[in-house]
Design an enzyme around this catalytic site. Structure first.
Site, mmCIF file in Angstrom:
data_model
loop_
_atom_site.group_PDB
_atom_site.id
_atom_site.type_symbol
_atom_site.label_atom_id
_atom_site.label_comp_id
_atom_site.label_asym_id
_atom_site.label_seq_id
_atom_site.Cartn_x
_atom_site.Cartn_y
_atom_site.Cartn_z
ATOM 1 N N ASP A 36 0.839 -1.195 0.000
ATOM 2 C CA ASP A 36 0.000 0.000 0.000
ATOM 3 C C ASP A 36 0.874 1.245 0.000
ATOM 4 O OD1 ASP A 36 -2.180 -1.818 1.994
ATOM 5 O OD2 ASP A 36 -2.804 -0.823 0.166
ATOM 6 N N ASP A 175 -10.443 -4.424 -1.097
ATOM 7 C CA ASP A 175 -9.376 -4.046 -0.179
ATOM 8 C C ASP A 175 -9.963 -3.163 0.917
ATOM 9 O OD1 ASP A 175 -6.255 -2.139 -0.617
ATOM 10 O OD2 ASP A 175 -7.263 -2.920 1.167
HETATM 11 C C1 DX5 Z 1 -6.368 1.322 2.993
HETATM 12 C C2 DX5 Z 1 -5.448 0.136 2.848
HETATM 13 C C3 DX5 Z 1 -5.999 -1.000 3.692
HETATM 14 C C4 DX5 Z 1 -5.117 -2.198 3.777
HETATM 15 C C5 DX5 Z 1 -5.904 -3.357 4.334
HETATM 16 O O1 DX5 Z 1 -5.866 2.384 2.290
HETATM 17 O O2 DX5 Z 1 -5.375 -0.240 1.482
HETATM 18 O O3 DX5 Z 1 -7.234 -1.366 3.137
HETATM 19 O O4 DX5 Z 1 -4.613 -2.524 2.556
HETATM 20 O O5 DX5 Z 1 -6.175 -3.038 5.628
HETATM 21 P P1 DX5 Z 1 -7.144 -3.923 6.546
HETATM 22 O O6 DX5 Z 1 -7.200 -5.318 5.943
HETATM 23 O O7 DX5 Z 1 -6.486 -3.913 7.882
HETATM 24 O O8 DX5 Z 1 -8.467 -3.248 6.499
#
Ligand code: DX5
Length: 228
Positions: A36, A175
């Site tokens: 990310d 995501d």
């Molecule tokens: C947000 C990020 C999150 C991350 C996943 O910008 O992209 O979504 O990848 O986070 P979790 O799985 O902890 O929600």
């Protein structure tokens, strides 16, 4: 629909032992991780540079770099050179998605297009022929550990119908907030790439958490396949 892949997100990794965590999920059968990337402008957070894609590549993964940045075509070459296999850009950060996706593919990597919760699915549907992955954010981008936005699932279903109808080789990714209680709904709606940060790297045993999520996603996939 491809067999669902659970894609751990490095954002939730413990930086003091990220290599060991990556090795643990790799040994559990994980083949794809997500980096990310945040620039503190497109989203109110700052995260990783290309070296994290290089680290993940060195551990044997298929690496996607999710560019939550205001100038994705400036950043895309850095991650392509660092070993990313797929670079995802945001619809909200480009004027011409098809041209931007072609520029990403021109770097020799696969190209993904993402929409934030407030953006309709229409631009993704319009760009499906130009991308290798369509990402529906199920949280407002910027931070891990947020609650899953189930009202985004109609976007996933619309993409699934379009990809299947056109016979496209395009991943449908979600995501944000993906975990034990939400992954079946996401896979059941038609997502075949499921990014999970907190639910994997935030768990005491990330390998066991990965395997459990993968089993839930594949059970939902099998149930959906049996209905068609
Ligand atoms: C947000 C990020 C999150 C991350 C996943 O910008 O992209 O979504 O990848 O986070 P979790 O799985 O902890 O929600």
């Amino acid at each position: 629909m491809k067999t669902p892949e659970v894609v751990p997100s490095l954002l939730a990794g413990d930086l003091a032992r990220l290599g060991a965590q990556l090795d643990a999920v790799r040994a559990a059968g994980c083949g794809w991780v997500s980096v990310d990337v945040m620039d503190g402008h497109f989203v109110p957070n700052l995260s990783f540079g290309p070296d994290f894609a290089r680290l993940a590549k060195s551990r044997g993964f298929f690496v996607d770099a999710h560019l939550m940045v205001s100038n994705p075509l400036a950043a895309a070459p850095w991650f392509a050179r660092a070993g990313a296999d797929l670079v995802t850009i945001h619809q909200e950060a480009v004027a011409d998605a098809a041209a931007a996706l072609a520029a990403v593919r021109g770097l020799g990597v696969r190209a993904g297009l993402a929409v934030k919760p407030g953006t309709p699915v229409a631009p993704l549907l319009a760009a499906l022929d130009s991308c290798d992955l369509a990402l529906v954010m199920t949280v407002e981008p910027g931070f891990g550990g947020q609650a899953f936005m189930a009202d985004m699932l109609p976007k996933v279903a619309a993409l699934r119908a379009a990809v299947d109808a056109r016979g496209l080789d395009c991943w449908i990714q979600v995501d944000g907030g993906v975990g034990a209680s939400t992954i079946a709904a996401a896979a059941g709606a038609g997502a075949d790439s499921l990014v999970a940060g907190s639910a994997v790297f935030g768990a005491p045993d990330c390998a066991a958490a990965f395997r459990a999520l993968e089993a839930r996603a594949r059970a939902a996939f099998a149930a959906k396949a049996s209905q068609t």
